[in-house]
Design a protein around this motif. Structure first.
Motif, PDB file in Angstrom:
ATOM      1  N   GLU A   9     -68.198 -67.904  65.770  1.00  0.00           N
ATOM      2  CA  GLU A   9     -67.093 -68.800  65.399  1.00  0.00           C
ATOM      3  C   GLU A   9     -65.897 -68.005  64.881  1.00  0.00           C
ATOM      4  OE1 GLU A   9     -66.283 -72.659  62.521  1.00  0.00           O
ATOM      5  OE2 GLU A   9     -68.275 -71.734  62.625  1.00  0.00           O
ATOM      6  N   SER A  10     -66.133 -66.921  64.203  1.00  0.00           N
ATOM      7  CA  SER A  10     -65.035 -66.102  63.678  1.00  0.00           C
ATOM      8  C   SER A  10     -64.200 -65.500  64.812  1.00  0.00           C
ATOM      9  CB  SER A  10     -65.594 -64.987  62.789  1.00  0.00           C
ATOM     10  OG  SER A  10     -66.490 -64.167  63.543  1.00  0.00           O
ATOM     11  N   TYR A  11     -64.889 -65.141  65.896  1.00  0.00           N
ATOM     12  CA  TYR A  11     -64.160 -64.585  67.050  1.00  0.00           C
ATOM     13  C   TYR A  11     -63.245 -65.635  67.662  1.00  0.00           C
ATOM     14  CZ  TYR A  11     -63.297 -62.672  71.655  1.00  0.00           C
ATOM     15  OH  TYR A  11     -62.691 -62.239  72.813  1.00  0.00           O
ATOM     16  N   MET A  12     -63.737 -66.858  67.765  1.00  0.00           N
ATOM     17  CA  MET A  12     -62.938 -67.936  68.336  1.00  0.00           C
ATOM     18  C   MET A  12     -61.702 -68.215  67.462  1.00  0.00           C
ATOM     19  SD  MET A  12     -64.344 -68.688  71.151  1.00  0.00           S
ATOM     20  CE  MET A  12     -63.435 -70.173  71.484  1.00  0.00           C
ATOM     21  N   LYS A  13     -61.882 -68.162  66.156  1.00  0.00           N
ATOM     22  CA  LYS A  13     -60.746 -68.393  65.264  1.00  0.00           C
ATOM     23  C   LYS A  13     -59.700 -67.299  65.425  1.00  0.00           C
ATOM     24  CE  LYS A  13     -63.215 -71.017  61.716  1.00  0.00           C
ATOM     25  NZ  LYS A  13     -63.653 -71.056  60.295  1.00  0.00           N
ATOM     26  N   ARG A  14     -60.188 -66.037  65.527  1.00  0.00           N
ATOM     27  CA  ARG A  14     -59.241 -64.939  65.714  1.00  0.00           C
ATOM     28  C   ARG A  14     -58.496 -65.076  67.041  1.00  0.00           C
ATOM     29  NH1 ARG A  14     -63.540 -61.806  63.641  1.00  0.00           N
ATOM     30  NH2 ARG A  14     -64.034 -61.077  65.750  1.00  0.00           N
ATOM     31  N   LEU A  15     -59.213 -65.539  68.070  1.00  0.00           N
ATOM     32  CA  LEU A  15     -58.589 -65.711  69.380  1.00  0.00           C
ATOM     33  C   LEU A  15     -57.513 -66.793  69.339  1.00  0.00           C
ATOM     34  CD1 LEU A  15     -58.572 -64.890  72.357  1.00  0.00           C
ATOM     35  CD2 LEU A  15     -60.333 -66.629  72.771  1.00  0.00           C
ATOM     36  N   ILE A  16     -57.826 -67.897  68.681  1.00  0.00           N
ATOM     37  CA  ILE A  16     -56.834 -68.980  68.556  1.00  0.00           C
ATOM     38  C   ILE A  16     -55.631 -68.516  67.742  1.00  0.00           C
ATOM     39  CG2 ILE A  16     -56.471 -71.272  67.579  1.00  0.00           C
ATOM     40  CD1 ILE A  16     -59.423 -71.879  68.242  1.00  0.00           C
ATOM     41  N   ARG A  20     -51.706 -68.180  68.906  1.00  0.00           N
ATOM     42  CA  ARG A  20     -50.621 -68.836  68.172  1.00  0.00           C
ATOM     43  C   ARG A  20     -49.541 -67.828  67.799  1.00  0.00           C
ATOM     44  NH1 ARG A  20     -53.404 -70.549  64.298  1.00  0.00           N
ATOM     45  NH2 ARG A  20     -52.738 -69.077  62.685  1.00  0.00           N
ATOM     46  N   ILE A  21     -49.988 -66.631  67.390  1.00  0.00           N
ATOM     47  CA  ILE A  21     -49.021 -65.584  67.026  1.00  0.00           C
ATOM     48  C   ILE A  21     -48.194 -65.170  68.242  1.00  0.00           C
ATOM     49  CG2 ILE A  21     -48.815 -63.187  66.258  1.00  0.00           C
ATOM     50  CD1 ILE A  21     -51.255 -63.684  64.444  1.00  0.00           C
ATOM     51  N   ILE A  22     -48.867 -65.065  69.397  1.00  0.00           N
ATOM     52  CA  ILE A  22     -48.149 -64.686  70.627  1.00  0.00           C
ATOM     53  C   ILE A  22     -47.099 -65.743  70.987  1.00  0.00           C
ATOM     54  CG2 ILE A  22     -48.403 -64.307  73.098  1.00  0.00           C
ATOM     55  CD1 ILE A  22     -51.115 -62.986  72.476  1.00  0.00           C
ATOM     56  N   ARG A  23     -47.492 -67.031  70.872  1.00  0.00           N
ATOM     57  CA  ARG A  23     -46.546 -68.112  71.178  1.00  0.00           C
ATOM     58  C   ARG A  23     -45.355 -68.073  70.215  1.00  0.00           C
ATOM     59  NH1 ARG A  23     -51.329 -71.263  71.920  1.00  0.00           N
ATOM     60  NH2 ARG A  23     -51.045 -72.121  69.818  1.00  0.00           N
ATOM     61  N   GLU A  24     -45.661 -67.878  68.929  1.00  0.00           N
ATOM     62  CA  GLU A  24     -44.573 -67.818  67.951  1.00  0.00           C
ATOM     63  C   GLU A  24     -43.667 -66.619  68.210  1.00  0.00           C
ATOM     64  OE1 GLU A  24     -46.511 -67.768  64.221  1.00  0.00           O
ATOM     65  OE2 GLU A  24     -46.981 -69.937  64.211  1.00  0.00           O
ATOM     66  N   LEU A  25     -44.302 -65.500  68.603  1.00  0.00           N
ATOM     67  CA  LEU A  25     -43.508 -64.309  68.905  1.00  0.00           C
ATOM     68  C   LEU A  25     -42.606 -64.541  70.115  1.00  0.00           C
ATOM     69  CD1 LEU A  25     -42.934 -61.374  68.154  1.00  0.00           C
ATOM     70  CD2 LEU A  25     -44.800 -60.686  69.674  1.00  0.00           C
TER      71      LEU A  25
END
Length: 230
Positions: A9-16, A20-25
């Protein structure tokens, strides 16, 4: 059919979070590009305005310079006009002093000259309409030779008017006859002749109009009364 996700689950959170960071960037970069475009457009408009101001300033300076040059040119034209007028007066076929001398020679001693006026008319360039009318008039006249009349507007001549006092009408008639016989004067016309009295002395006050043609070349002998040669 059930899907089994073996990723933690931690990997999925990091992926999401990474997505989100890429979209914001991407949004930030797009916003920066928009701001950069607006800045470039603003700088371009400011540069264009500056160029317009510079061009307008140059145009104003040029207009002021042209105005100064125009004033100088008008002054030069006025000066040249005065010089041309003086040269015309000096170079015309007969001068005013010669006309006055000839007039005093023709007038009898019993005639008193009260006032004299001389106006020089010089030819001016014709407009297109005037040239067209003159050409049409020539066509209608054909080959007939039309003599000048006193009603015709004369150019390149001296218009003269003078007033005088004579003892009687006979002397006035002699004056007109003498002027008419002289080749220097033409189109002699009497404006009026009326009786005047001064201390029981009766006389005739008269006024004459006439012209001196400047298109002719006069010799000294002709001005003195010998036959005229055009």
């Amino acid at each position: 059919m059930n899907q089994i996700n073996f990723l933690p689950e931690s990997y999925m959170k990091r992926l999401i979070r990474r997505r989100r960071i890429i979209r914001e960037l991407i949004l930030i970069i797009a916003l920066l590009f928009v701001l950069l475009g607006c800045w470039v457009s603003g700088v371009k408009k400011i540069s264009e305005k500056r160029m317009e101001v510079v061009q307008l300033t140059r145009a104003i300076d040029q207009a002021v310079k042209q105005e100064v040059d125009l004033v100088k040119l008008e002054n030069e034209m006025l000066h040249l006009g005065m010089q041309i007028k003086l040269e015309r007066e000096l170079s015309q076929s007969v001068r005013h002093t010669q006309i006055l001398a000839k007039l005093s020679e023709l007038l009898p001693s019993s005639v008193a000259l009260l006032e004299i006026e001389m106006v020089t008319k010089r030819p001016e360039p014709m407009t297109r309409e005037e040239a067209k009318k003159k050409e049409e008039a020539k066509k209608t006249k054909g080959r007939r030779i039309v003599e000048k009349t006193k009603n015709e507007i004369q150019e390149n001549c001296i218009e003269m008017q003078f007033e005088g006092i004579a003892p009687d009408d006979l002397v006035v008639a002699e004056v007109i006859a003498s002027l008419d016989e002289c080749d220097l004067f033409e189109f002699i016309e009497m404006r009026y002749s009326r009786e005047i009295k001064h201390e029981e002395v009766v006389g005739r006050k008269f006024k004459l109009n006439m012209q001196v043609d400047l298109s002719c070349k006069y010799l000294n002998e002709q001005i003195e009364g010998v036959a005229n040669a055009n």
